[in-house]
Design a protein around this motif. Structure first.
Motif, PDB file in Angstrom:
ATOM      1  N   HIS A  17       0.720   7.738   1.876  1.00 47.00           N
ATOM      2  CA  HIS A  17      -0.031   7.607   1.343  1.00 47.00           C
ATOM      3  C   HIS A  17      -1.140   7.942   1.162  1.00 47.00           C
ATOM      4  N   VAL A  18      -1.183   8.060  -0.199  1.00 44.89           N
ATOM      5  CA  VAL A  18      -2.674   8.863   0.211  1.00 44.89           C
ATOM      6  C   VAL A  18      -4.177   7.585  -0.032  1.00 44.89           C
ATOM      7  N   ALA A  19      -3.339   6.476  -0.701  1.00 41.36           N
ATOM      8  CA  ALA A  19      -4.190   5.293  -0.573  1.00 41.36           C
ATOM      9  C   ALA A  19      -4.455   4.645   0.960  1.00 41.36           C
ATOM     10  N   GLN A  20      -3.514   4.822   1.704  1.00 40.16           N
ATOM     11  CA  GLN A  20      -3.317   4.596   3.322  1.00 40.16           C
ATOM     12  C   GLN A  20      -5.575   5.764   3.355  1.00 40.16           C
ATOM     13  N   LEU A  21      -6.066   6.303   3.095  1.00 40.66           N
ATOM     14  CA  LEU A  21      -6.987   6.961   3.615  1.00 40.66           C
ATOM     15  C   LEU A  21      -8.307   5.853   3.945  1.00 40.66           C
ATOM     16  N   GLN A  22      -7.624   5.021   3.214  1.00 40.59           N
ATOM     17  CA  GLN A  22      -9.140   3.917   2.755  1.00 40.59           C
ATOM     18  C   GLN A  22      -8.770   2.543   4.059  1.00 40.59           C
ATOM     19  N   CYS A  23      -8.050   3.067   4.895  1.00 40.83           N
ATOM     20  CA  CYS A  23      -7.815   2.470   6.073  1.00 40.83           C
ATOM     21  C   CYS A  23      -8.723   2.597   7.146  1.00 40.83           C
ATOM     22  N   PRO A  24      -9.670   2.297   8.254  1.00 40.20           N
ATOM     23  CA  PRO A  24      -9.964   3.386   9.086  1.00 40.20           C
ATOM     24  C   PRO A  24      -9.121   3.866  10.014  1.00 40.20           C
TER      25      PRO A  24
END
Length: 478
Positions: free
Chosen positions: A245-252
Motif C-alpha cells: 500500500h502507498v502508505a507503507q512508503l512512510q516506513c524506513p
C-alpha cells in the motif's frame, strides 16, 4: 512498528546452532531458473547478427531498412518494460515458480513468430513478445534464486543471473556467424523450452510457500533444496501479508530499499554501457582489425569471464566493495574514452548524423591507430569493470533488499526503471552526442559513474552472509 513488520524480520528459514545446509539440489534449481536470463540474453543479442542477415535476405523474406532495423533492435526494451510490470504482478499472485514457467511461453511464441515472419510486422511482433518475456525473466529469476539460496551461496547464485545473460548474448553472437536469422530464431526457442521442462520438477520457494501458510509444502521444498538435515525450523509466520500500500512508503523498511533499488538501476543505465557497446565495432575498425564483427565476440567473452569472476568472489568480497571498485574502473575508462574522442575530433560537420569523429587530418596514420588502441583498451577495461560490479549487483541487491510482502511491486518498479532508462538512453543517445559532442557525452557518463560510487558508499548496505530477514531488519533500524 506493526506486527507485520515484526513478522518480516523473523528468520523464516534458519538452521539451529548456525549449521549450514548441505543440499546441492539448490544449484540445480538455480540453474533451471537461470535459463530464463540465458533466454533473455539471447533475445538481446539476437538483433546484432539478425539485422545484417535480414538486410541480405532475398524476397519473399522481409527486408529491413535503416528505420525498421532501429525499431527491430529497440522494441525489445518497450516489451521488457511492460514485462517488468506484469512480472511484478505475477510474482505475488502466481508465485515465483509459475511466473518463470509462464515467461517461457512468450519467449517460445516470440521466436516462433520471428521464424515464420513474412513481413516487418511479424518481426516486430515477435520481438515485442520476446521483450515481454525478458522483462518477466529479469524480475522473477533473481527473486526465485535469492529466496531458495542460503546466505553462504546467495551472492554466487544471484550473480549467475547476469552471467547467464551475458552468456546468452555471446551465444547469439557466435551462432550468428553460422546461422541465418530464421535458424537463429529457432535456436532461441531452445533455452526457454529447456527451462520449462526443468522448472516443472523444481519446487516453489519456501519463503513464498510460508507466506501463503503452506507449511508442509515449504518444509518439503527445504528438504529438496537444502537436504534433509534435521532441525531446520519453520517459525510461525503470523498474520497473512496484505500486499503493498502507498502508505507503507512512510516506513524506513520500505522507502529506503525503494530508493536504493531504483537508484542502482538508474545509475547502471547512465554509466555509459550502451554508448560503449554502440561504438564497439567502429572502434575495432579504427584499430585496423580485419574483421570488425570480432568486436562483438571480444566484448561478449570479456563480459562472461569477468561476470564469472564476480560470481565466484561475491560472497567473500561483498557487494559494496565490488560496486565501488567497479565504479572507479568505469570512471577512469569512460574518462579515457572521452579523451580519445577529444583527441580524434575533426572539424565541424553539417551532417545531422553523429558518427565516430574523423581523425584530425594533420596527425599521421600511426598516431590514429595508436589512439584507436587507447579506445580499445578503454572499452575492454570498462566492460570488465562493469561486469564485475555494476552489471550483476543491482539485480542481485534488488532481489535481496525488499521485504517479502512488497517484493512483487518493488521489484516491478525497479525493472521498469531499468528498462525505461535503457530505452531513454538509447533513444536520446544521438541527440546527446550532437549537443555535447562525443567526448562530452562520455565525460558525462564518467560523472554519473562518480555519483554511483558516492551513492554506494553513502547508502548501499552490505548484504553478504545475512539472511533476507536480517537485511530487512537493517533498513528498519534494528
Amino acid at each position: 512498528m506493526t506486527p507485520e513488520d515484526q513478522e518480516e524480520t523473523q528468520p523464516l528459514l534458519r538452521p539451529p546452532g548456525g549449521s549450514a545446509p548441505r543440499g546441492r539440489l539448490v544449484f540445480l534449481a538455480a540453474f533451471a531458473a537461470a535459463l530464463g536470463p540465458l533466454s533473455f540474453g539471447f533475445a538481446l543479442g539476437y538483433s546484432s547478427p539478425a539485422i545484417p542477415s535480414l538486410r541480405r535476405a532475398a524476397p519473399p523474406a522481409p527486408h529491413l531498412d535503416e528505420d525498421a532495423a532501429s525499431w527491430f533492435g529497440a522494441i525489445v526494451t518497450l516489451g521488457a518494460a511492460a514485462g517488468g510490470v506484469l512480472g511484478g504482478w505475477l510474482l505475488d499472485r502466481a508465485g515465483r515458480k509459475l511466473s518463470l514457467l509462464l515467461c517461457a511461453l512468450p519467449f517460445v511464441t516470440g521466436f516462433a513468430v520471428i521464424t515464420a515472419a513474412q513481413n516487418l510486422w511479424m518481426l516486430l511482433g515477435g520481438r515485442l513478445l520476446t521483450g515481454l518475456a525478458c522483462g518477466i525473466a529479469s524480475l522473477v529469476a533473481p527473486v526465485y534464486i535469492s529466496e531458495i539460496a542460503y546466505p553462504e551461496v546467495r551472492g554466487l547464485l544471484g550473480s549467475c543471473v547476469q552471467l547467464m545473460v551475458v552468456t546468452g548474448i555471446l551465444l547469439a553472437y557466435l551462432a550468428g556467424w553460422v546461422l541465418e536469422w530464421r535458424w537463429l530464431a529457432v535456436l532461441g526457442c531452445v533455452p526457454p523450452s529447456f527451462m520449462l521442462l526443468l522448472m516443472c520438477f523444481m519446487p516453489e520457494t519456501p519463503r513464498f510457500l510460508l507466506s501463503q501458510h503452506k507449511r508442509q509444502e515449504a518444509m518439503a521444498a527445504m528438504q529438496f533444496l537444502w537436504g534433509s538435515a534435521p532441525g531446520w525450523e519453520e517459525p510461525p509466520t503470523g498474520a497473512e501479508h496484505q500486499g503493498f500500500h502507498v502508505a507503507q512508503l512512510q516506513c524506513p523498511g520500505i522507502y529506503k530499499p525503494f530508493i536504493i533499488g531504483i537508484s542502482l538501476m538508474a545509475f547502471q543505465q547512465l554509466s555509459g554501457v550502451n554508448a560503449v557497446m554502440f561504438y564497439a565495432e567502429t572502434i575495432f575498425e579504427e584499430a585496423k582489425f580485419k574483421d570488425s564483427s570480432l568486436a562483438s565476440v571480444v566484448v561478449g567473452v570479456i563480459q562472461v569471464l569477468f561476470t564469472a569472476t564476480a560470481a565466484l568472489i561475491m560472497d567473500r568480497a561483498g557487494r559494496r566493495l565490488l560496486l565501488t571498485l567497479s565504479g572507479v574502473v568505469m570512471v577512469f575508462s569512460t574518462s579515457a574514452f572521452g579523451a580519445y574522442f577529444k583527441l580524434t575530433e575533426g572539424g565541424p560537420s553539417n551532417s545531422s548524423h553523429v558518427d565516430l569523429p574523423a581523425p584530425v587530418s594533420m596527425e599521421p596514420a600511426d598516431t590514429n591507430v595508436g589512439l584507436a588502441w587507447l579506445a580499445v583498451g578503454s572499452m575492454c577495461l570498462f566492460i570488465a569493470g562493469f561486469a564485475v560490479g555494476w552489471g550483476p549487483i543491482p539485480w542481485l541487491l534488488m532481489s535481496e533488499i525488499f521485504p517479502l510482502h512488497v517484493k512483487g511491486v518493488a521489484t516491478g518498479v525497479c525493472v521498469l526503471t531499468n528498462w525505461f532508462m535503457a530505452f531513454l538512453v538509447t533513444k536520446e543517445f544521438s541527440s546527446l552526442m550532437e549537443v555535447l559532442r562525443p567526448y562530452g557525452a562520455f565525460w558525462l557518463a564518467s560523472a554519473f559513474c562518480i555519483f554511483g560510487v558516492l551513492f554506494t558508499l553513502a547508502c548501499v548496505p552490505e548484504t553478504k552472509g545475512k539472511t533476507l530477514e536480517q537485511i530487512t531488519a537493517h533498513f528498519e533500524g534494528r
